[in-house]
Design a protein around this motif. Structure first.
Motif, mmCIF file in Angstrom:
data_model
loop_
_atom_site.group_PDB
_atom_site.id
_atom_site.type_symbol
_atom_site.label_atom_id
_atom_site.label_comp_id
_atom_site.label_asym_id
_atom_site.label_seq_id
_atom_site.Cartn_x
_atom_site.Cartn_y
_atom_site.Cartn_z
ATOM 1 N N GLU A 29 -2.938 -5.435 -22.678
ATOM 2 C CA GLU A 29 -1.711 -5.722 -21.880
ATOM 3 C C GLU A 29 -2.051 -6.035 -20.581
ATOM 4 O O GLU A 29 -2.997 -6.072 -19.883
ATOM 5 N N THR A 30 -1.069 -6.749 -19.869
ATOM 6 C CA THR A 30 -1.166 -7.128 -18.542
ATOM 7 C C THR A 30 -0.884 -6.186 -17.681
ATOM 8 O O THR A 30 0.342 -5.421 -18.036
ATOM 9 N N CYS A 31 -1.429 -5.675 -16.593
ATOM 10 C CA CYS A 31 -1.497 -4.529 -15.727
ATOM 11 C C CYS A 31 -0.544 -4.699 -14.638
ATOM 12 O O CYS A 31 -0.424 -5.960 -14.507
ATOM 13 N N SER A 32 -0.107 -4.022 -13.969
ATOM 14 C CA SER A 32 0.645 -4.066 -12.752
ATOM 15 C C SER A 32 -0.071 -5.036 -11.636
ATOM 16 O O SER A 32 0.455 -5.311 -10.731
ATOM 17 N N CYS A 33 -1.327 -4.565 -11.552
ATOM 18 C CA CYS A 33 -2.201 -5.357 -10.714
ATOM 19 C C CYS A 33 -2.422 -6.797 -11.051
ATOM 20 O O CYS A 33 -3.112 -7.766 -10.349
ATOM 21 N N GLY A 34 -2.004 -7.198 -12.219
ATOM 22 C CA GLY A 34 -2.137 -8.832 -12.681
ATOM 23 C C GLY A 34 -3.149 -9.070 -13.653
ATOM 24 O O GLY A 34 -3.313 -10.148 -14.286
ATOM 25 N N ARG A 35 -4.140 -8.055 -13.583
ATOM 26 C CA ARG A 35 -5.145 -8.225 -14.810
ATOM 27 C C ARG A 35 -4.861 -7.844 -15.950
ATOM 28 O O ARG A 35 -3.940 -6.855 -16.252
ATOM 29 N N PRO A 44 -8.348 5.827 5.747
ATOM 30 C CA PRO A 44 -8.611 7.018 6.514
ATOM 31 C C PRO A 44 -7.334 7.254 7.685
ATOM 32 O O PRO A 44 -7.336 8.518 7.900
ATOM 33 N N GLY A 45 -6.420 6.499 8.059
ATOM 34 C CA GLY A 45 -5.382 6.657 8.843
ATOM 35 C C GLY A 45 -4.088 6.830 8.037
ATOM 36 O O GLY A 45 -3.279 6.810 8.764
ATOM 37 N N GLY A 46 -4.325 7.289 6.805
ATOM 38 C CA GLY A 46 -2.989 7.540 6.394
ATOM 39 C C GLY A 46 -2.350 6.431 5.671
ATOM 40 O O GLY A 46 -1.073 6.446 5.340
ATOM 41 N N THR A 47 -2.845 5.253 5.763
ATOM 42 C CA THR A 47 -2.179 4.131 5.049
ATOM 43 C C THR A 47 -2.673 3.627 3.648
ATOM 44 O O THR A 47 -3.702 3.548 3.499
ATOM 45 N N VAL A 48 -1.546 3.501 2.951
ATOM 46 C CA VAL A 48 -1.774 3.483 1.550
ATOM 47 C C VAL A 48 -2.056 1.572 1.308
ATOM 48 O O VAL A 48 -1.259 0.901 1.427
ATOM 49 N N ARG A 49 -3.547 1.433 1.354
ATOM 50 C CA ARG A 49 -3.941 0.206 1.225
ATOM 51 C C ARG A 49 -3.464 -0.771 0.196
ATOM 52 O O ARG A 49 -3.110 -2.002 0.196
ATOM 53 N N THR A 50 -3.483 0.043 -1.075
ATOM 54 C CA THR A 50 -2.924 -0.548 -2.298
ATOM 55 C C THR A 50 -2.662 0.299 -3.291
ATOM 56 O O THR A 50 -3.176 1.251 -3.239
ATOM 57 N N ALA A 51 -1.520 0.019 -3.802
ATOM 58 C CA ALA A 51 -0.912 1.123 -4.886
ATOM 59 C C ALA A 51 -0.198 0.274 -5.893
ATOM 60 O O ALA A 51 1.216 0.241 -5.606
ATOM 61 N N PRO A 52 -0.675 -0.541 -6.738
ATOM 62 C CA PRO A 52 0.162 -1.495 -7.831
ATOM 63 C C PRO A 52 1.160 -0.553 -8.382
ATOM 64 O O PRO A 52 2.065 -1.196 -8.710
ATOM 65 N N ASN A 53 1.169 0.398 -8.848
ATOM 66 C CA ASN A 53 2.034 1.249 -9.654
ATOM 67 C C ASN A 53 3.311 1.617 -8.704
ATOM 68 O O ASN A 53 4.403 1.919 -9.094
ATOM 69 N N LEU A 54 3.080 1.400 -7.256
ATOM 70 C CA LEU A 54 4.564 1.599 -6.428
ATOM 71 C C LEU A 54 4.859 0.225 -5.904
ATOM 72 O O LEU A 54 5.930 0.334 -5.117
ATOM 73 N N THR A 79 -0.359 10.505 -3.390
ATOM 74 C CA THR A 79 0.178 9.128 -3.776
ATOM 75 C C THR A 79 -0.918 8.460 -4.786
ATOM 76 O O THR A 79 -2.106 8.388 -4.387
ATOM 77 N N PRO A 80 -0.580 7.626 -5.547
ATOM 78 C CA PRO A 80 -1.240 6.771 -6.304
ATOM 79 C C PRO A 80 -1.750 5.901 -5.416
ATOM 80 O O PRO A 80 -1.300 5.353 -4.279
ATOM 81 N N GLY A 81 -3.007 5.213 -5.567
ATOM 82 C CA GLY A 81 -3.421 4.162 -5.145
ATOM 83 C C GLY A 81 -4.622 4.551 -4.000
ATOM 84 O O GLY A 81 -5.124 5.570 -4.103
ATOM 85 N N ALA A 93 10.252 2.513 -10.969
ATOM 86 C CA ALA A 93 9.370 3.301 -11.858
ATOM 87 C C ALA A 93 8.415 2.247 -12.521
ATOM 88 O O ALA A 93 7.475 2.599 -13.389
ATOM 89 N N ALA A 94 8.782 1.200 -12.648
ATOM 90 C CA ALA A 94 7.942 0.084 -13.209
ATOM 91 C C ALA A 94 6.749 -0.774 -12.434
ATOM 92 O O ALA A 94 6.252 -1.638 -12.715
ATOM 93 N N GLY A 95 6.961 -0.018 -11.192
ATOM 94 C CA GLY A 95 5.669 -0.381 -10.390
ATOM 95 C C GLY A 95 5.958 -1.630 -9.494
ATOM 96 O O GLY A 95 5.428 -2.519 -9.083
#
Length: 378
Positions: free
Chosen positions: A259-265, A166-176, A160-162, A128-130
């Motif tokens: 605040e610091t985000c889940s992505c680090g920035r 095109p192939g259904g791969t989640v390239r990046t989803a910081p919140n997950l 899904t977030p993030g 839940a906290a990413g």
């Protein structure tokens, strides 16, 4: 890959086989819109002969998509017409929504978008906290809901977030906590059913388009674990060069830190506006709508982020999707902040509103994309 519903162009030449598939899709779309209908009326609506329509309906009945449902009321002499309708029991989909911080949810839906069965799984505190959601949990939830379906399903749609490739791969989803997760292949392997994976905001936007067919140029902002948006221009969902259109949650808003985000920035939009942030204000007894509170600050930062988009594409609507109790007070803040940043419209003023049917919007949108991919029905 998530398909993009599009309008049928009657001026575009198609091969005979393509034309037949197009007509079959039009029959299904017409029945979805009108309900029980005679073959003669279907022929008029679709623009084909009665003989051709009888042939199309026979094929759809053979595939289990359509069924006879009785006869029409007869006001005058002659044989009453036989009515046909969608065989709703044979047009089921499974949809999965990963946008809610505290839980995952999945459902079986019929062709009208009605939820027939639903299951939820609470997420761990870390997820839940990413800090990492096990993709196997998603596959297990999809498999469990699929087993509850009374009839075979057309496919599984996942919102899904993030950033979804095109192939259904989640390239990046910081919140997950995900990077390069082959979600489509994982769920398809676990269920043996075709799977579509799309961004949750794109799914929500497709659901809003289905609910508001008159909306042609809008941005839908999905507020959940974070913030994302779907952009519609000229009635079409904008994808972008890298399938990343609408990824505004990790855009830095302002130069005053944050605040610091889940992505680090620091200072990303979703550190200013999100469901967890608004809920936390309520849980601690603070009024989230107070001056300089989360509603005021978050709504203002959202307006700053989307004002260039609204102006560049000349959009007519800004739609907020998420918990209505949290987002209703955000609407006037966004409207006021946008009016301060945009030239006033000479014709129709910009509309800022809540989603038409916010309940289950990601589930319904993910299911709609499956219907489009499998049947050409929007």
């Amino acid at each position: 890959m998530s398909p993009t519903p599009r309008r049928v162009s009657t001026s575009t030449a198609v091969l005979p086989a393509d034309g037949r598939r197009q007509n079959l899709s039009l029959v299904l779309q017409t029945l979805r819109r009108l309900g029980p209908t005679s073959r003669a009326q279907l022929a008029r609506e679709v623009g084909v002969t009665k003989v051709t329509m009888s042939d199309l309906v026979a094929e759809l009945i053979g595939e289990g998509r359509v069924r006879d449902v009785g006869t029409a009321e007869q006001a005058g002499p002659g044989k009453p017409a036989t009515l046909v309708d969608l065989d709703r029991t044979g047009l089921l989909t499974v949809a999965v929504d990963l946008s809610v911080p505290a839980r995952l949810q999945a459902a079986v839906l019929d062709v009208t978008g009605e939820v027939l069965h639903r299951e939820e799984r609470p997420t761990t505190a870390d997820a839940a906290a990413g800090r990492g959601l096990d993709p196997a949990v998603v596959a297990d939830l999809a498999r469990s809901v699929l087993a509850s379906a009374a009839h075979p399903v057309l496919g599984i749609g996942i919102g899904t977030p993030g950033l979804v490739g095109p192939g259904g791969t989640v390239r990046t989803a910081p919140n997950l906590g995900w990077t390069d997760v082959p979600l489509r292949d994982l769920v398809a392997g676990a269920t043996g059913v075709p799977v579509l994976v799309t961004n949750d905001s794109d799914a929500a936007t497709q659901a809003e388009l289905s609910a508001s067919p008159g909306s042609q140029d809008l941005v839908l902002v999905q507020v959940g674990r974070g913030v994302g948006c779907g952009v519609v221009s000229g009635g079409r969902l904008v994808r972008g060069a890298h399938h990343a259109a609408g990824e505004i949650g990790h855009v830095t808003v302002g130069t005053d830190g944050g605040e610091t985000c889940s992505c680090g920035r620091q200072g990303c939009l979703e550190t200013w506006l999100s469901v967890p942030r608004l809920r936390a204000a309520l849980d601690t007894g603070h009024d989230p709508a107070a001056p300089d509170g989360p509603v005021d600050v978050g709504g203002h930062r959202l307006a700053v982020a989307i004002a260039p988009l609204v102006a560049a594409l000349d959009l007519s609507e800004v739609v907020l999707a998420g918990p209505p109790d949290l987002l209703e007070p955000v609407v006037p803040v966004v409207a006021r902040s946008l009016s301060e940043r945009l030239l006033p419209s000479l014709d129709t003023p910009l509309t800022v509103r809540l989603a038409t049917f916010p309940e289950d919007i990601v589930l319904r949108g993910a299911a709609a994309l499956v219907l489009w991919d499998r049947l050409g029905v929007v």
